[in-house]
Design a protein around this motif. Structure first.
Motif, PDB file in Angstrom:
ATOM      1  N   THR A  43       0.888  -1.245   0.219  1.00  0.00           N
ATOM      2  CA  THR A  43      -0.181  -0.073   0.087  1.00  0.00           C
ATOM      3  C   THR A  43       1.037   1.242  -0.039  1.00  0.00           C
ATOM      4  O   THR A  43       2.058   1.125   0.111  1.00  0.00           O
ATOM      5  N   VAL A  44       0.286   2.378  -0.080  1.00  0.00           N
ATOM      6  CA  VAL A  44       1.166   3.771  -0.014  1.00  0.00           C
ATOM      7  C   VAL A  44       1.662   3.629   1.348  1.00  0.00           C
ATOM      8  O   VAL A  44       2.887   3.973   1.116  1.00  0.00           O
ATOM      9  N   LYS A  45       1.128   3.275   2.458  1.00  0.00           N
ATOM     10  CA  LYS A  45       1.550   3.420   3.790  1.00  0.00           C
ATOM     11  C   LYS A  45       2.982   2.255   3.721  1.00  0.00           C
ATOM     12  O   LYS A  45       4.031   2.767   4.313  1.00  0.00           O
ATOM     13  N   ALA A  49       7.058   2.998   4.743  1.00  0.00           N
ATOM     14  CA  ALA A  49       7.494   2.084   5.618  1.00  0.00           C
ATOM     15  C   ALA A  49       8.865   1.548   4.861  1.00  0.00           C
ATOM     16  O   ALA A  49       9.960   1.486   5.662  1.00  0.00           O
ATOM     17  N   HIS A  50       8.864   1.010   3.762  1.00  0.00           N
ATOM     18  CA  HIS A  50       9.941   0.564   3.099  1.00  0.00           C
ATOM     19  C   HIS A  50      11.087   1.699   3.028  1.00  0.00           C
ATOM     20  O   HIS A  50      12.224   1.244   3.018  1.00  0.00           O
ATOM     21  N   ALA A  73      10.944  -6.968   2.462  1.00  0.00           N
ATOM     22  CA  ALA A  73       9.684  -7.524   3.311  1.00  0.00           C
ATOM     23  C   ALA A  73       9.781  -7.057   4.539  1.00  0.00           C
ATOM     24  O   ALA A  73       8.804  -6.747   5.382  1.00  0.00           O
ATOM     25  N   ARG A  74      10.780  -7.323   5.360  1.00  0.00           N
ATOM     26  CA  ARG A  74      11.052  -6.967   6.699  1.00  0.00           C
ATOM     27  C   ARG A  74      10.850  -5.705   7.042  1.00  0.00           C
ATOM     28  O   ARG A  74      10.124  -5.596   8.041  1.00  0.00           O
ATOM     29  N   GLN A  75      11.364  -4.856   6.126  1.00  0.00           N
ATOM     30  CA  GLN A  75      11.181  -3.251   6.458  1.00  0.00           C
ATOM     31  C   GLN A  75       9.890  -2.908   6.647  1.00  0.00           C
ATOM     32  O   GLN A  75       9.203  -2.192   7.578  1.00  0.00           O
ATOM     33  N   ARG A  80       4.321  -2.369  10.264  1.00  0.00           N
ATOM     34  CA  ARG A  80       2.868  -2.550   9.765  1.00  0.00           C
ATOM     35  C   ARG A  80       1.936  -1.686  10.736  1.00  0.00           C
ATOM     36  O   ARG A  80       0.895  -1.146  10.258  1.00  0.00           O
ATOM     37  N   ALA A  81       2.359  -1.704  12.064  1.00  0.00           N
ATOM     38  CA  ALA A  81       1.321  -1.211  12.863  1.00  0.00           C
ATOM     39  C   ALA A  81       1.650   0.220  13.030  1.00  0.00           C
ATOM     40  O   ALA A  81       1.012   0.993  14.032  1.00  0.00           O
ATOM     41  N   ALA A  82       2.653   0.984  12.697  1.00  0.00           N
ATOM     42  CA  ALA A  82       3.303   2.148  12.852  1.00  0.00           C
ATOM     43  C   ALA A  82       2.181   3.038  11.970  1.00  0.00           C
ATOM     44  O   ALA A  82       1.645   2.867  11.120  1.00  0.00           O
ATOM     45  N   SER A  83       1.955   4.326  12.690  1.00  0.00           N
ATOM     46  CA  SER A  83       1.037   5.285  12.110  1.00  0.00           C
ATOM     47  C   SER A  83       2.151   6.286  11.053  1.00  0.00           C
ATOM     48  O   SER A  83       3.402   5.890  11.085  1.00  0.00           O
ATOM     49  N   VAL A  84       1.417   7.213  10.228  1.00  0.00           N
ATOM     50  CA  VAL A  84       2.285   8.079   9.426  1.00  0.00           C
ATOM     51  C   VAL A  84       3.085   8.825  10.283  1.00  0.00           C
ATOM     52  O   VAL A  84       4.313   9.029  10.040  1.00  0.00           O
ATOM     53  N   ALA A  85       2.696   9.269  11.402  1.00  0.00           N
ATOM     54  CA  ALA A  85       3.261  10.032  12.340  1.00  0.00           C
ATOM     55  C   ALA A  85       4.336   9.505  12.836  1.00  0.00           C
ATOM     56  O   ALA A  85       5.622   9.897  13.000  1.00  0.00           O
ATOM     57  N   ASP A  86       4.275   8.076  13.200  1.00  0.00           N
ATOM     58  CA  ASP A  86       5.552   7.299  13.625  1.00  0.00           C
ATOM     59  C   ASP A  86       6.643   7.059  12.454  1.00  0.00           C
ATOM     60  O   ASP A  86       7.833   7.022  12.770  1.00  0.00           O
ATOM     61  N   LEU A  87       5.981   6.949  11.385  1.00  0.00           N
ATOM     62  CA  LEU A  87       7.077   6.602  10.218  1.00  0.00           C
ATOM     63  C   LEU A  87       7.696   7.952  10.074  1.00  0.00           C
ATOM     64  O   LEU A  87       9.096   7.987   9.525  1.00  0.00           O
ATOM     65  N   GLU A  88       7.112   9.023   9.994  1.00  0.00           N
ATOM     66  CA  GLU A  88       7.786  10.444   9.457  1.00  0.00           C
ATOM     67  C   GLU A  88       8.764  10.703  10.950  1.00  0.00           C
ATOM     68  O   GLU A  88       9.980  11.055  10.712  1.00  0.00           O
ATOM     69  N   ALA A  89       8.534  10.255  12.077  1.00  0.00           N
ATOM     70  CA  ALA A  89       9.261  10.519  13.251  1.00  0.00           C
ATOM     71  C   ALA A  89      10.711   9.843  13.171  1.00  0.00           C
ATOM     72  O   ALA A  89      12.000  10.078  13.453  1.00  0.00           O
TER      73      ALA A  89
END
Length: 222
Positions: A43-45, A49-50, A73-75, A80-89
């Motif tokens: 997905t976009v998210k 994450a990748h 795939a592991r990345q 998977r459970a991270a929010s966009v804010a988590d990924l950005e941080a």
């Protein structure tokens, strides 16, 4: 090696990273769940994450997966459970070291990761029906990487040389006799080198000479 541009690959990566985050931050959950056809079943998210995972893994020199597909795939799975804010941080936390590395390790590596980021940014834009990435210095640097990979593949096979032209710029990829030439706008050529276009779309680029001889080497990921 293609001639280097006077470009700060770390700064270019940072600007493109922040532009992608500006786009993604404004998406709703349904849009974040849009499947991106040019990638694995992501997905976009997942694409974000990748990209975050690449910076984290490279900064930590974490290369313990048995193959690249497992690595990427592991990345995605681990975030998977991270929010966009988590990924950005996380991306922001890893950014300074990663982007400085793109400066220190030279143009070949720097242009590679600017190119990787822009391919995925365009993947996301196409999946969402948004405007294309800009035809700017970052895209020019990114294309340099792919032209260089194409050149190395031609040399390794002894397939001859190809003149690649974008506007008033041209490069001779490969070595020896020129067997073909291709002319296109920068973005379609960038996408073709990145394996994001069909064979029919690749053939619609402006080719002359023996295109069939060199087409097997065009996709950097084939």
């Amino acid at each position: 090696m293609i001639a280097e541009r006077a470009a700060d690959c770390g700064a270019l990566y940072r600007a493109e990273r922040r532009e992608l985050l500006d786009l993604v931050r404004a998406l709703d959950e349904e849009e974040l769940g849009t499947v991106v056809p040019a990638t694995p079943p992501w997905t976009v998210k997942d694409v974000v994450a990748h990209l975050v995972g690449i910076t984290s893994d490279l900064n930590a020199l974490r290369f313990d997966a048995p193959d690249p597909d497992t690595w990427t795939a592991r990345q995605v799975a681990s975030r998977r459970a991270a929010s966009v804010a988590d990924l950005e941080a996380e991306w922001e936390q890893e950014a300074d070291r990663f982007e400085e590395g793109l400066r220190l390790l030279g143009y070949e590596l720097g242009s590679h990761y600017v190119g990787d980021l822009l391919q995925h940014s365009q993947d996301v834009r196409e999946a969402l029906g948004r405007a294309d990435v800009d035809d700017d210095l970052a895209l020019a640097v990114a294309l340099d990487f792919y032209v260089d990979v194409f050149s190395q593949a031609l040399v390794a096979d002894g397939a001859g040389a190809v003149v690649v032209q974008v506007g008033n710029e041209s490069w001779t990829a490969g070595a020896g006799e020129v067997v073909a030439s291709v002319s296109a706008d920068r973005l379609p050529l960038f996408r073709a080198f990145g394996g994001r276009t069909s064979d029919a779309e690749v053939r619609q680029l402006r080719w002359s000479g023996d295109a069939d001889r060199v087409l097997p080497f065009l996709n950097a990921y084939a």
